[in-house]
Motif scaffolding. Structure first.
Motif, PDB file in Angstrom:
ATOM      1  N   ILE A   1      38.408  41.113  64.803  1.00 31.95           N
ATOM      2  CA  ILE A   1      38.619  39.956  63.931  1.00 31.95           C
ATOM      3  C   ILE A   1      37.304  39.524  63.297  1.00 31.95           C
ATOM      4  O   ILE A   1      37.278  39.076  62.143  1.00 31.95           O
ATOM      5  N   VAL A   2      36.193  39.653  64.013  1.00 33.76           N
ATOM      6  CA  VAL A   2      34.888  39.327  63.430  1.00 33.76           C
ATOM      7  C   VAL A   2      34.599  40.237  62.241  1.00 33.76           C
ATOM      8  O   VAL A   2      34.159  39.780  61.177  1.00 33.76           O
ATOM      9  N   ILE A   3      34.846  41.533  62.402  1.00 28.58           N
ATOM     10  CA  ILE A   3      34.600  42.471  61.306  1.00 28.58           C
ATOM     11  C   ILE A   3      35.513  42.174  60.124  1.00 28.58           C
ATOM     12  O   ILE A   3      35.083  42.191  58.952  1.00 28.58           O
ATOM     13  N   THR A   4      36.779  41.858  60.402  1.00 30.32           N
ATOM     14  CA  THR A   4      37.719  41.543  59.323  1.00 30.32           C
ATOM     15  C   THR A   4      37.302  40.287  58.568  1.00 30.32           C
ATOM     16  O   THR A   4      37.299  40.254  57.333  1.00 30.32           O
ATOM     17  N   SER A   5      36.936  39.246  59.302  1.00 32.23           N
ATOM     18  CA  SER A   5      36.539  37.995  58.650  1.00 32.23           C
ATOM     19  C   SER A   5      35.241  38.171  57.862  1.00 32.23           C
ATOM     20  O   SER A   5      35.103  37.635  56.754  1.00 32.23           O
ATOM     21  N   ASP A   6      34.306  38.928  58.400  1.00 23.83           N
ATOM     22  CA  ASP A   6      33.062  39.174  57.673  1.00 23.83           C
ATOM     23  C   ASP A   6      33.324  39.957  56.391  1.00 23.83           C
ATOM     24  O   ASP A   6      32.681  39.706  55.361  1.00 23.83           O
ATOM     25  N   SER A   7      34.251  40.890  56.444  1.00 23.15           N
ATOM     26  CA  SER A   7      34.581  41.675  55.249  1.00 23.15           C
ATOM     27  C   SER A   7      35.182  40.796  54.170  1.00 23.15           C
ATOM     28  O   SER A   7      34.879  40.943  52.981  1.00 23.15           O
ATOM     29  N   ILE A   8      36.045  39.850  54.574  1.00 24.58           N
ATOM     30  CA  ILE A   8      36.669  38.957  53.596  1.00 24.58           C
ATOM     31  C   ILE A   8      35.648  37.980  53.028  1.00 24.58           C
ATOM     32  O   ILE A   8      35.597  37.730  51.817  1.00 24.58           O
ATOM     33  N   GLN A   9      34.799  37.437  53.893  1.00 23.20           N
ATOM     34  CA  GLN A   9      33.802  36.473  53.431  1.00 23.20           C
ATOM     35  C   GLN A   9      32.708  37.123  52.596  1.00 23.20           C
ATOM     36  O   GLN A   9      32.014  36.425  51.848  1.00 23.20           O
ATOM     37  N   ALA A  10      32.555  38.433  52.713  1.00 22.28           N
ATOM     38  CA  ALA A  10      31.548  39.120  51.900  1.00 22.28           C
ATOM     39  C   ALA A  10      31.947  39.190  50.434  1.00 22.28           C
ATOM     40  O   ALA A  10      31.093  39.399  49.567  1.00 22.28           O
ATOM     41  N   MET A  11      33.230  39.005  50.146  1.00 20.26           N
ATOM     42  CA  MET A  11      33.701  39.039  48.759  1.00 20.26           C
ATOM     43  C   MET A  11      33.664  37.637  48.159  1.00 20.26           C
ATOM     44  O   MET A  11      33.957  36.662  48.858  1.00 20.26           O
ATOM     45  N   PRO A  12      33.299  37.506  46.886  1.00 21.05           N
ATOM     46  CA  PRO A  12      33.328  36.182  46.232  1.00 21.05           C
ATOM     47  C   PRO A  12      34.764  35.694  46.079  1.00 21.05           C
ATOM     48  O   PRO A  12      35.567  36.318  45.376  1.00 21.05           O
ATOM     49  N   GLN A  13      35.073  34.583  46.722  1.00 20.48           N
ATOM     50  CA  GLN A  13      36.459  34.134  46.811  1.00 20.48           C
ATOM     51  C   GLN A  13      37.081  33.862  45.447  1.00 20.48           C
ATOM     52  O   GLN A  13      38.175  34.354  45.141  1.00 20.48           O
ATOM     53  N   LEU A  14      36.390  33.085  44.612  1.00 15.73           N
ATOM     54  CA  LEU A  14      36.985  32.719  43.326  1.00 15.73           C
ATOM     55  C   LEU A  14      37.181  33.933  42.420  1.00 15.73           C
ATOM     56  O   LEU A  14      38.186  34.024  41.709  1.00 15.73           O
ATOM     57  N   LEU A  15      36.240  34.872  42.453  1.00 14.23           N
ATOM     58  CA  LEU A  15      36.395  36.064  41.626  1.00 14.23           C
ATOM     59  C   LEU A  15      37.575  36.901  42.106  1.00 14.23           C
ATOM     60  O   LEU A  15      38.333  37.461  41.293  1.00 14.23           O
ATOM     61  N   VAL A  16      37.749  37.003  43.410  1.00 11.67           N
ATOM     62  CA  VAL A  16      38.894  37.747  43.949  1.00 11.67           C
ATOM     63  C   VAL A  16      40.200  37.068  43.561  1.00 11.67           C
ATOM     64  O   VAL A  16      41.179  37.722  43.176  1.00 11.67           O
ATOM     65  N   ILE A  17      40.235  35.737  43.649  1.00  9.64           N
ATOM     66  CA  ILE A  17      41.448  35.005  43.292  1.00  9.64           C
ATOM     67  C   ILE A  17      41.744  35.134  41.803  1.00  9.64           C
ATOM     68  O   ILE A  17      42.903  35.294  41.394  1.00  9.64           O
ATOM     69  N   MET A  18      40.700  35.089  40.971  1.00  9.00           N
ATOM     70  CA  MET A  18      40.901  35.264  39.534  1.00  9.00           C
ATOM     71  C   MET A  18      41.471  36.642  39.221  1.00  9.00           C
ATOM     72  O   MET A  18      42.413  36.778  38.429  1.00  9.00           O
ATOM     73  N   LEU A  19      40.923  37.678  39.856  1.00 14.84           N
ATOM     74  CA  LEU A  19      41.415  39.039  39.623  1.00 14.84           C
ATOM     75  C   LEU A  19      42.845  39.194  40.115  1.00 14.84           C
ATOM     76  O   LEU A  19      43.706  39.745  39.404  1.00 14.84           O
ATOM     77  N   ALA A  20      43.126  38.695  41.320  1.00 15.13           N
ATOM     78  CA  ALA A  20      44.462  38.845  41.881  1.00 15.13           C
ATOM     79  C   ALA A  20      45.500  38.042  41.090  1.00 15.13           C
ATOM     80  O   ALA A  20      46.621  38.518  40.867  1.00 15.13           O
ATOM     81  N   SER A  21      45.142  36.839  40.656  1.00 13.90           N
ATOM     82  CA  SER A  21      46.088  36.036  39.878  1.00 13.90           C
ATOM     83  C   SER A  21      46.382  36.678  38.538  1.00 13.90           C
ATOM     84  O   SER A  21      47.515  36.610  38.031  1.00 13.90           O
ATOM     85  N   PHE A  22      45.389  37.339  37.948  1.00 10.26           N
ATOM     86  CA  PHE A  22      45.624  38.043  36.683  1.00 10.26           C
ATOM     87  C   PHE A  22      46.520  39.265  36.893  1.00 10.26           C
ATOM     88  O   PHE A  22      47.416  39.538  36.090  1.00 10.26           O
ATOM     89  N   VAL A  23      46.287  39.994  37.988  1.00 15.44           N
ATOM     90  CA  VAL A  23      47.107  41.175  38.269  1.00 15.44           C
ATOM     91  C   VAL A  23      48.548  40.784  38.569  1.00 15.44           C
ATOM     92  O   VAL A  23      49.494  41.472  38.153  1.00 15.44           O
ATOM     93  N   LEU A  24      48.735  39.670  39.269  1.00 15.76           N
ATOM     94  CA  LEU A  24      50.086  39.238  39.655  1.00 15.76           C
ATOM     95  C   LEU A  24      50.758  38.357  38.610  1.00 15.76           C
ATOM     96  O   LEU A  24      51.874  37.887  38.843  1.00 15.76           O
ATOM     97  N   SER A  25      50.102  38.128  37.489  1.00 15.29           N
ATOM     98  CA  SER A  25      50.643  37.196  36.487  1.00 15.29           C
ATOM     99  C   SER A  25      51.975  37.653  35.910  1.00 15.29           C
ATOM    100  O   SER A  25      52.788  36.835  35.495  1.00 15.29           O
ATOM    101  N   GLY A  26      52.242  38.947  35.883  1.00 18.30           N
ATOM    102  CA  GLY A  26      53.486  39.431  35.297  1.00 18.30           C
ATOM    103  C   GLY A  26      54.589  39.710  36.301  1.00 18.30           C
ATOM    104  O   GLY A  26      55.632  40.259  35.927  1.00 18.30           O
ATOM    105  N   THR A  27      54.403  39.355  37.553  1.00 18.27           N
ATOM    106  CA  THR A  27      55.384  39.644  38.590  1.00 18.27           C
ATOM    107  C   THR A  27      56.273  38.423  38.843  1.00 18.27           C
ATOM    108  O   THR A  27      56.002  37.313  38.377  1.00 18.27           O
ATOM    109  N   TRP A  28      57.334  38.651  39.624  1.00 18.06           N
ATOM    110  CA  TRP A  28      58.257  37.556  39.941  1.00 18.06           C
ATOM    111  C   TRP A  28      57.588  36.503  40.823  1.00 18.06           C
ATOM    112  O   TRP A  28      57.960  35.330  40.800  1.00 18.06           O
ATOM    113  N   LEU A  29      56.573  36.938  41.588  1.00 21.94           N
ATOM    114  CA  LEU A  29      55.896  35.985  42.455  1.00 21.94           C
ATOM    115  C   LEU A  29      55.158  34.920  41.659  1.00 21.94           C
ATOM    116  O   LEU A  29      55.026  33.775  42.104  1.00 21.94           O
ATOM    117  N   ALA A  30      54.699  35.290  40.462  1.00 19.58           N
ATOM    118  CA  ALA A  30      53.951  34.341  39.638  1.00 19.58           C
ATOM    119  C   ALA A  30      54.834  33.242  39.079  1.00 19.58           C
ATOM    120  O   ALA A  30      54.326  32.221  38.589  1.00 19.58           O
TER     121      ALA A  30
END
Length: 224
Positions: free
Chosen positions: A37-66
Motif C-alpha cells: 500500500i505504501v508503494i501504491t500510494s507513493d505511485s499515485i502521489q507522484a503524479m500531479p493530481q490536477l493534471l491527471v484529473i484534467m486528462l481523465a475528465s477529457f478522456v471520459l467526456s464522451g462516455t455515459w459516465l460523464a
C-alpha cells in the motif's frame, strides 16, 4: 453550492473509506501488506493530481459516465481515487499506534477475527483523525472543482457552478455586472474557510488540551 458540495462530499467519502480500510489493514497486518500500500500510494502521489484529473475528465467526456449528475460523478470519482493516499497517510500513524495497544493483543489471543478487531477496537480511534483531515481536504476539492470548471473541464454546461460563474463574469468585470465573478469567488473563500475552521473545531473537540495541534493538522492536511 449544491454541485460543489456533492462532488466534495462524495469524493471524500470514497477517499476516506479507502483510507480507513487501508490504514487498518496496514496497521493490523504490517509487513508486505503495508509495503504494497505504501508503494501504491507513493505511485499515485507522484503524479500531479490536477493534471491527471484534467486528462481523465477529457478522456471520459464522451462516455455515459460523464452524463451522470452533469459530470459531477466523474469528478467525484477522480478526486476520490487520486486523493485517498493523502488521507491514508494522515490516519496511518494513529492506526499504527492503536494496533500496539494491549487490548488489540488481547483480542488476537482470544481468537477474534481480524475484521471484528479492526472494526470494534481500531476504527473508533481512527475516525476522529479522519474527520479532521477530511474537513481540511474538502476545501481543496472545492477549489479544484472550481478551477476545472473555470477552464471548461469540470461540470457540463449549462449547469451552474462557482468556477463557471467566475469564468462567465470575466468580460463584465468593468461593467455594472461586475458582481457576476465577484460573488462566486467570495462564496468559494467563505466555504473553504468554513470547512477549515470545522477541522480545527473537530480537533479541539477531540484533543482540547493540544494548543499546537491546529497548526500541525493544517500543515499535514494541506500537504495531503
Amino acid at each position: 453550492a449544491r454541485v460543489s458540495l456533492f462532488i466534495g462530499v462524495a469524493s471524500l467519502a470514497l477517499a476516506g473509506g479507502a483510507a480507513v480500510v487501508f490504514a487498518l489493514a496496514t496497521a493490523y497486518y504490517k509487513g508486505l501488506v503495508d509495503l504494497g500500500i505504501v508503494i501504491t500510494s507513493d505511485s499515485i502521489q507522484a503524479m500531479p493530481q490536477l493534471l491527471v484529473i484534467m486528462l481523465a475528465s477529457f478522456v471520459l467526456s464522451g462516455t455515459w459516465l460523464a452524463n451522470l449528475y452533469n459530470g459531477g460523478v466523474v469528478l467525484a470519482l477522480l478526486f476520490g481515487l487520486t486523493g485517498w493516499p493523502g488521507l491514508w497517510r494522515a490516519v496511518r500513524g494513529p492506526a499504527l499506534q492503536v494496533s500496539e495497544r494491549e487490548w488489540i493483543d488481547a483480542a488476537k489471543s482470544f481468537g477474534q477475527r481480524p475484521s471484528v478487531t479492526m472494526r470494534k477496537h481500531m476504527l473508533p480511534y481512527v475516525v476522529g483523525y479522519l474527520l479532521i483531515y477530511a474537513s481540511l481536504t474538502l476545501g481543496g476539492v472545492i477549489i479544484g472543482v472550481a478551477g476545472l470548471s473555470f477552464l471548461g473541464l469540470g461540470i457540463n454546461a449549462p449547469t451552474p457552478e462557482w468556477g463557471r460563474a467566475v469564468s462567465a463574469g470575466q468580460p463584465y468585470v468593468a461593467t455594472p455586472s461586475w458582481h457576476i465573478s465577484l460573488l462566486p469567488g467570495i462564496l468559494i473563500v467563505i466555504v473553504v474557510t468554513g470547512f477549515n475552521a470545522l477541522g480545527d473545531g473537530i480537533r479541539d473537540a477531540i484533543d482540547p488540551q493540544s494548543d499546537s495541534a491546529g497548526g500541525e493538522a493544517a500543515g499535514a492536511g494541506g500537504g495531503a
